[in-house]
Motif scaffolding. Structure first.
Motif: not given
Length: 501
Positions: A2, A5, A7, A126-127, A130, A132
């Motif tokens: 996470g 992470h 995005n 997020r946690d 990998d 989003c």
């Protein structure tokens, strides 16, 4: 996992520019490249919804993206869902459960309170993932609605995400749309826009080159690719996509779908459109009916008002006439309720009318209730009568979303058969007329293959031994979409924008 992470957010120059489909394509690419990827749209406005395994309601666009990412759809991928009930009011669904009905002004004043729900959903992502792929709604440059934005640049800010702007060249004015959108953003918002994708292009790409060079110079944002207009068998997010059915080839089996005023879950008929000898059209006038083999009455967000509309337009009379003549009539959810003798709304949940007569094609009555049924469903067909004859034992999987319940009238005299052995009526058949509460019934390939072969036999056509699997078909289409994006968009640059080497 996470902590590292990453995005990317897809914003659009307007509605229906193809954000959802490009988000689905990126989900499939990241999944193919070995990442755990999840879609996210903080607020979705759509009458197309889905019920998760734990009985929560979410927008179907994120279900499509979850399928592309090869993960189970869950409500945290779409924490806020707005389902319009009238021109001015929407049912507000928060974290998969109905909160209440609100008009636009009330919702606009309230929505800043939803930021905590949105961030709780996003922090879970997020946690646990990998990557989003976030999607905005409509345009980020709606300057009258910018305050307390929770779905476009406001969401990009909350998730600290870079963004790509998607523009639709098919509707014309693409460079003005790109320039206008970026210029109406505030400086901090402009900085988040790291690239542009021009979507739905038909023709010779080289003719675009001078325009692309100029728009890059004017906005200081690179164009990452030009995606060609390719018809794919991936469902559309909203009913704007309905028109594509009206250009479908002429098939030996003709289906007319009644385009109800408050049509919902129109994607229930998607699977049918992929059979080679089936042609589908949407119908809004009684004069358009009469040459079909099957009439489908789909779901509705306001069954009472839609029944009234069918009466006002004389469509109801025409459906009854054709049903008596032997045309197969198939109702799903609201369409099932419409097929009964009457629909009662004693608490005025959907309308000012307390009661309205239905089509009287099935000996059932429906009562609208405050409690909403939202559940996944699975059962085998028990009573395969009439047009369903010979289908006993076929497994049906799908989901239910409906206000109220239906029950048989005059049980000792009725000719209808309850399709499933459930305490509460989930479906009924009487000769050439079938109705069910189960959304996604045609996604069950064994059922649909049998059903269409029954229609072929009635028409004197040869049986088709096409063991068509809708699930496998969709999987191939997601792969095809990923391939189109890889060939036409600088995916290395997308990774770079996200901070992935």
């Amino acid at each position: 996992m996470g902590r590292n992470h990453k995005n990317i957010m897809l914003l659009g120059t307007g509605s229906n520019v193809g954000k959802s489909i490009i988000a689905a394509g990126l989900c499939r690419i990241f999944y193919q490249d070995g990442h755990s990827v999840v879609p996210f749209k903080s607020q979705n406005m759509a009458l197309n919804s889905f019920i998760t395994k734990d009985g929560k309601e979410m927008g179907r666009a994120q279900v499509v993206q979850a399928e592309a990412a090869n993960i189970e759809p869950q409500a945290f991928m779409n924490p806020i869902l707005l389902k319009p009930t009238t021109d001015r009011k929407s049912q507000v669904i928060v974290n998969g459960k109905v909160y209440k009905n609100m008009d636009a002004r009330e919702y606009f004043a309230y929505k800043h309170n939803l930021k905590k729900d949105i961030m709780a959903a996003y922090n879970h992502i997020r946690d646990n993932f990998d990557i989003c792929v976030l999607e905005g709604a409509g345009s980020p440059a709606e300057i009258n609605l910018k305050e307390d934005d929770i779905v476009n640049t406001g969401m990009a800010e909350m998730a600290d995400s870079p963004a790509i702007l998607v523009a639709d060249i098919d509707r014309g004015g693409v460079f003005a749309a790109i320039y206008g959108t970026i210029m109406l953003l505030e400086e901090s918002e402009k900085k988040r826009i790291k690239g542009v994708i021009i979507n739905k292009f038909r023709g010779d790409k080289s003719l675009l080159t001078p325009g692309i060079e100029m728009i890059e110079e004017l906005t200081n944002v690179p164009v990452l690719g030009v995606v060609p207009f390719v018809p794919l068998g991936i469902e559309e997010e909203d009913s704007l996509g309905i028109d594509k059915y009206n250009v479908k080839k002429e098939g030996k089996i003709r289906i007319s779908v009644i385009k109800l005023k408050h049509i919902s879950n129109f994607t229930d008929v998607d699977a049918l459109s992929h059979y080679n000898d089936v042609s589908l059209k949407y119908v809004t006038k009684s004069s358009e009916l009469g040459d079909e083999d099957i009439i489908i009455i789909p779901g509705s967000k306001n069954t009472v008002e839609d029944m009234k509309d069918l009466i006002d337009k004389n469509i109801s009379r025409e459906i009854i006439r054709l049903a008596k003549r032997g045309t197969i009539v198939f109702g799903i959810c609201g369409g099932f309720q419409i097929m009964g003798q009457k629909i009662m709304d004693p608490k005025n949940i959907e309308s000012n009318l307390k009661e309205i007569s239905g089509l009287d094609l099935l000996d059932i009555e429906t009562v609208m209730e405050t409690a909403k049924t939202t559940t996944q469903y699975g059962n085998k067909i028990k009573n395969a009568d009439g047009i369903l004859n010979g289908m006993e034992g076929i497994e049906i999987k799908g989901y239910e979303i409906h206000q109220g319940y239906s029950y048989p009238v005059n049980e000792e005299k009725t000719e209808i058969k309850c399709i499933f052995d459930d305490e509460k009526l989930k479906g009924a058949v009487k000769g050439n007329v079938v109705g069910t509460y189960i959304h996604g019934i045609f996604d069950n390939s064994e059922f649909t293959n049998h059903f269409l072969n029954k229609v072929r036999k009635l028409k004197g056509l040869d049986k088709v031994n096409e063991d068509f699997s809708f699930k496998e078909y969709k999987n191939r289409e997601y792969n095809k979409l990923a391939q189109i994006l890889r060939e036409n968009v600088d995916i290395d640059k997308v990774y770079e924008i996200m901070g992935i080497k």
